[in-house]
Design a protein around this motif. Structure first.
Motif, mmCIF file in Angstrom:
data_model
loop_
_atom_site.group_PDB
_atom_site.id
_atom_site.type_symbol
_atom_site.label_atom_id
_atom_site.label_comp_id
_atom_site.label_asym_id
_atom_site.label_seq_id
_atom_site.Cartn_x
_atom_site.Cartn_y
_atom_site.Cartn_z
ATOM 1 N N VAL A 464 -2.031 -6.294 -0.196
ATOM 2 C CA VAL A 464 -1.224 -5.075 -0.058
ATOM 3 C C VAL A 464 -0.486 -4.691 -1.331
ATOM 4 C CG1 VAL A 464 -0.935 -5.514 2.408
ATOM 5 C CG2 VAL A 464 0.842 -6.274 0.829
ATOM 6 N N GLY A 465 -0.350 -5.613 -2.278
ATOM 7 C CA GLY A 465 0.302 -5.304 -3.537
ATOM 8 C C GLY A 465 1.802 -5.550 -3.518
ATOM 9 N N PRO A 466 2.407 -5.669 -4.700
ATOM 10 C CA PRO A 466 3.817 -6.065 -4.801
ATOM 11 C C PRO A 466 4.789 -5.053 -4.195
ATOM 12 C CG PRO A 466 2.940 -5.436 -6.960
ATOM 13 C CD PRO A 466 1.773 -5.529 -6.036
ATOM 14 N N LEU A 467 4.488 -3.762 -4.272
ATOM 15 C CA LEU A 467 5.424 -2.772 -3.737
ATOM 16 C C LEU A 467 5.488 -2.847 -2.214
ATOM 17 C CD1 LEU A 467 4.712 0.307 -6.020
ATOM 18 C CD2 LEU A 467 6.544 -1.379 -6.198
ATOM 19 N N ALA A 468 4.342 -3.012 -1.574
ATOM 20 C CA ALA A 468 4.337 -3.158 -0.114
ATOM 21 C C ALA A 468 5.041 -4.447 0.308
ATOM 22 C CB ALA A 468 2.899 -3.141 0.414
ATOM 23 N N ILE A 469 4.850 -5.518 -0.468
ATOM 24 C CA ILE A 469 5.541 -6.778 -0.181
ATOM 25 C C ILE A 469 7.050 -6.590 -0.291
ATOM 26 C CG2 ILE A 469 5.970 -9.122 -1.024
ATOM 27 C CD1 ILE A 469 3.416 -8.939 0.548
ATOM 28 N N GLN A 470 7.498 -5.813 -1.287
ATOM 29 C CA GLN A 470 8.935 -5.548 -1.436
ATOM 30 C C GLN A 470 9.482 -4.830 -0.202
ATOM 31 O OE1 GLN A 470 9.951 -3.542 -5.095
ATOM 32 N NE2 GLN A 470 8.676 -4.920 -6.313
ATOM 33 N N VAL A 471 8.714 -3.887 0.329
ATOM 34 C CA VAL A 471 9.153 -3.173 1.532
ATOM 35 C C VAL A 471 9.235 -4.140 2.711
ATOM 36 C CG1 VAL A 471 8.548 -1.373 3.195
ATOM 37 C CG2 VAL A 471 8.263 -0.953 0.749
ATOM 38 N N MET A 472 8.209 -4.996 2.865
ATOM 39 C CA MET A 472 8.233 -5.995 3.938
ATOM 40 C C MET A 472 9.447 -6.913 3.801
ATOM 41 S SD MET A 472 4.256 -7.186 4.362
ATOM 42 C CE MET A 472 2.923 -5.996 4.460
ATOM 43 N N GLN A 473 9.722 -7.341 2.560
ATOM 44 C CA GLN A 473 10.862 -8.232 2.339
ATOM 45 C C GLN A 473 12.175 -7.523 2.660
ATOM 46 O OE1 GLN A 473 10.628 -11.696 1.217
ATOM 47 N NE2 GLN A 473 12.656 -11.508 2.162
ATOM 48 N N GLY A 474 12.235 -6.230 2.337
ATOM 49 C CA GLY A 474 13.427 -5.462 2.656
ATOM 50 C C GLY A 474 13.668 -5.363 4.150
ATOM 51 N N LEU A 475 12.579 -5.172 4.916
ATOM 52 C CA LEU A 475 12.694 -5.131 6.375
ATOM 53 C C LEU A 475 13.160 -6.485 6.916
ATOM 54 C CD1 LEU A 475 9.422 -3.148 7.115
ATOM 55 C CD2 LEU A 475 11.741 -2.357 7.609
ATOM 56 N N LYS A 476 12.571 -7.541 6.376
ATOM 57 C CA LYS A 476 12.959 -8.896 6.775
ATOM 58 C C LYS A 476 14.445 -9.143 6.481
ATOM 59 C CE LYS A 476 12.425 -13.525 7.346
ATOM 60 N NZ LYS A 476 12.388 -14.173 8.668
ATOM 61 N N ASP A 477 14.889 -8.763 5.288
ATOM 62 C CA ASP A 477 16.279 -8.983 4.904
ATOM 63 C C ASP A 477 17.233 -8.183 5.785
ATOM 64 O OD1 ASP A 477 15.373 -10.635 2.909
ATOM 65 O OD2 ASP A 477 15.557 -9.137 1.320
ATOM 66 N N SER A 478 16.812 -6.984 6.192
ATOM 67 C CA SER A 478 17.661 -6.136 7.022
ATOM 68 C C SER A 478 17.818 -6.694 8.434
ATOM 69 C CB SER A 478 17.073 -4.724 7.086
ATOM 70 O OG SER A 478 17.814 -3.899 7.961
ATOM 71 N N LEU A 479 16.716 -7.139 9.021
ATOM 72 C CA LEU A 479 16.739 -7.628 10.397
ATOM 73 C C LEU A 479 17.160 -9.090 10.493
ATOM 74 C CD1 LEU A 479 13.446 -5.934 11.636
ATOM 75 C CD2 LEU A 479 15.755 -5.401 12.437
ATOM 76 N N ASP A 480 16.938 -9.851 9.423
ATOM 77 C CA ASP A 480 17.195 -11.298 9.453
ATOM 78 C C ASP A 480 17.806 -11.721 8.117
ATOM 79 O OD1 ASP A 480 17.148 -14.028 10.042
ATOM 80 O OD2 ASP A 480 15.019 -14.248 9.538
#
Length: 496
Positions: A464-480
């Protein structure tokens, strides 16, 4: 040029190792102290029998069906309702204890291992089937309800839930991994069949992804939170209820088996059947090695050649047309005459042979262990990747019969490995990575249905590439924000 480590470098490396070991030791000691502090709170929430520190129970809940080694949690809790799950999660959150949801343990990517210790939430006691609405074709179930249990409950309603990953997995667990299986070509995956979820977040907050009690057939209201949690593998929250689409049981079903002179001919037939608009329910591919293993294991006598297992659902009249068109297409590609399975008993035996492919592969080498790969590519690329994969298996001196949901472009190599042969295990690991990257090079995915878990985190980054991973990590950080929900899974910096 060889790198020679000087005495000073060796000393620095040793110091770093000692610091790391001390850090791990302090972390483990602190976590153990935290567990000791919360045990009385856990017992007050779900009872004395709802908390286990037993080694056997912890090991049972620290592994799935994958090759990843067992990583037991520090304690296992057995909540009975969402209120208990929420209360337990709050205690874990206040004491910084990781939370690992556990359904039936049938996953294939190490998704339940407690890589940072913590608390396993075993959800088997939450086994109610709730809010069945036959007239609306939907049902809500708790996480202890399995696929087979739901269909048994539905048997007198004329309805069924068709998503079939093979294993009798829990339905909430199937949602968590976005499972699919043999019927996906017609009925879709869990992603298309989950309408709403009740989820407990890491701090104990309970949310309903589509609104409490909502179950419309479609919606365009806001962000699609439901599909955010489908496939999240327990890293964003604990799924405590799922509302599912149901389907009418077809008036008639017939199955057939057809062998082909080549992989290309079998895939060409599949593509042409789909292009003709034939609403085929299942179309499964087995290569010559796999069909030979199934013949031996299930006492069958199919030709040892690339083979399609097909199933048609519909009315008696519509089936005649479907079958006639499909048979004409397969024969135009050099396929054999269909071998039919019309009655329920014969059909069940045929599909049991397909579902037993895992055990059939293992039986090729008694004492071995099986490991299932999982990639998916566009249909037109399927012959190329299968041919290249079979060549790779031969060159790598590995046993890996191939079976797949060919209508979706999804296939598996069922690797048969000697657990005591470290060299062979290493070759299997390298092969699996080559296979996944081969799929990515052909515009596919590193996992069609097993999920990412522990083993495919680096491959997800490549996919998915680094930018999509950053978005996933942001969602993870927000919820958890404390990284307590199943840490170490899916995202590389998720924890260990």
């Amino acid at each position: 040029m060889f790198f020679v480590m000087t005495p000073s470098r060796r000393l620095l490396s040793l110091r770093r190792s000692l610091v790391h070991c001390r850090g791990v030791s302090v972390e483990n000691t602190g976590r153990k102290a935290a567990v000791d502090r919360v045990l009385s709170a856990f017992r007050s929430i779900c009872g004395e029998d709802g908390v286990s520190l037993g080694e056997a129970i912890r090991e049972q809940h620290g592994k799935d069906e994958s090759v990843h080694r067992c990583r037991p949690p520090d304690v296992v809790v057995f909540p009975h309702c969402v209120e208990e799950v929420s209360a337990l999660a709050k205690v874990c959150h206040d004491n910084n204890l990781p939370i690992i949801p556990f359904g039936t343990g049938t996953g294939l990517e190490g998704g339940v291992g407690a890589v940072k210790g913590g608390v396993c939430f075993s959800l088997r006691n939450m086994e109610q089937i709730l809010d069945l609405h036959p007239e609306d074709f939907d049902v809500t179930v708790e996480p202890g309800v399995t696929r087979k249990a739901l269909n048994s409950h539905l048997r007198d309603t004329g309805l069924w839930f068709p998503v079939d990953p093979g294993a009798d997995a829990s339905l909430c667990g199937m949602a968590a991994t976005s499972a699919s299986g043999t019927n996906a070509v017609r009925y879709g995956t869990m992603r298309e069949n989950v309408m709403n979820l009740e989820v407990v977040l890491s701090d104990g907050t309970v949310i309903h992804t589509a609104g409490k009690g909502r179950r419309p057939r479609k919606t365009s209201a806001g962000y699609n939170l439901t599909n955010l949690f489908v496939g999240s593998e327990g890293t964003l929250g604990i799924i405590t209820k799922t509302t599912l689409r149901l389907y009418g049981i077809p008036e008639a079903m017939v199955s057939a088996v057809c062998s082909f002179p080549s992989v290309q001919a079998a895939v060409d037939s599949t593509v042409q059947i789909l292009q003709a608009g034939i609403p085929i329910a299942r179309i499964e591919f087995l290569d010559d090695v796999m069909i030979d293993a199934c013949n031996k294991f299930s006492s069958l006598s199919y030709p040892v050649a690339p083979t399609l297992f097909l199933e048609f659902h519909g009315s008696e009249r519509s089936l005649e047309e479907q079958v006639t068109m499909a048979e004409e297409i397969t024969q135009s590609n050099g396929g054999s005459d269909f071998q039919w399975a019309r009655d329920t008993e014969t059909r069940n035996r045929l599909w049991k042979a397909r579902h037993d492919a895992w055990y059939a592969a293992q039986a090729l080498r008694p004492g071995s262990k099986a490991y299932s790969t999982d990639v998916c590519v566009p249909l037109s690329r399927l012959p190329q990747i299968i041919v290249e994969t079979k060549k790779d298996l031969l060159e790598s001196r590995l046993t890996g019969p191939i079976a797949g949901h060919v209508g979706d472009g999804n296939f598996h190599c069922l690797m048969v490995v000697d657990p005591d042969d470290l060299d062979e295990q290493h070759r299997v690991h390298l092969f699996a990575e080559r296979l996944a990257r081969r799929a990515l090079a052909l515009d596919g995915t590193c996992t069609g249905e097993h999920g990412v878990g522990l083993g495919k985190r680096a491959l997800l980054c490549e996919e998915v590439g680094p930018l999509a991973i950053q978005v996933m990590q942001g969602l993870k950080d927000s919820l958890d924000p404390k990284n307590l929900m199943n840490p170490g899974k899916i995202l590389l910096n998720g924890g260990f």
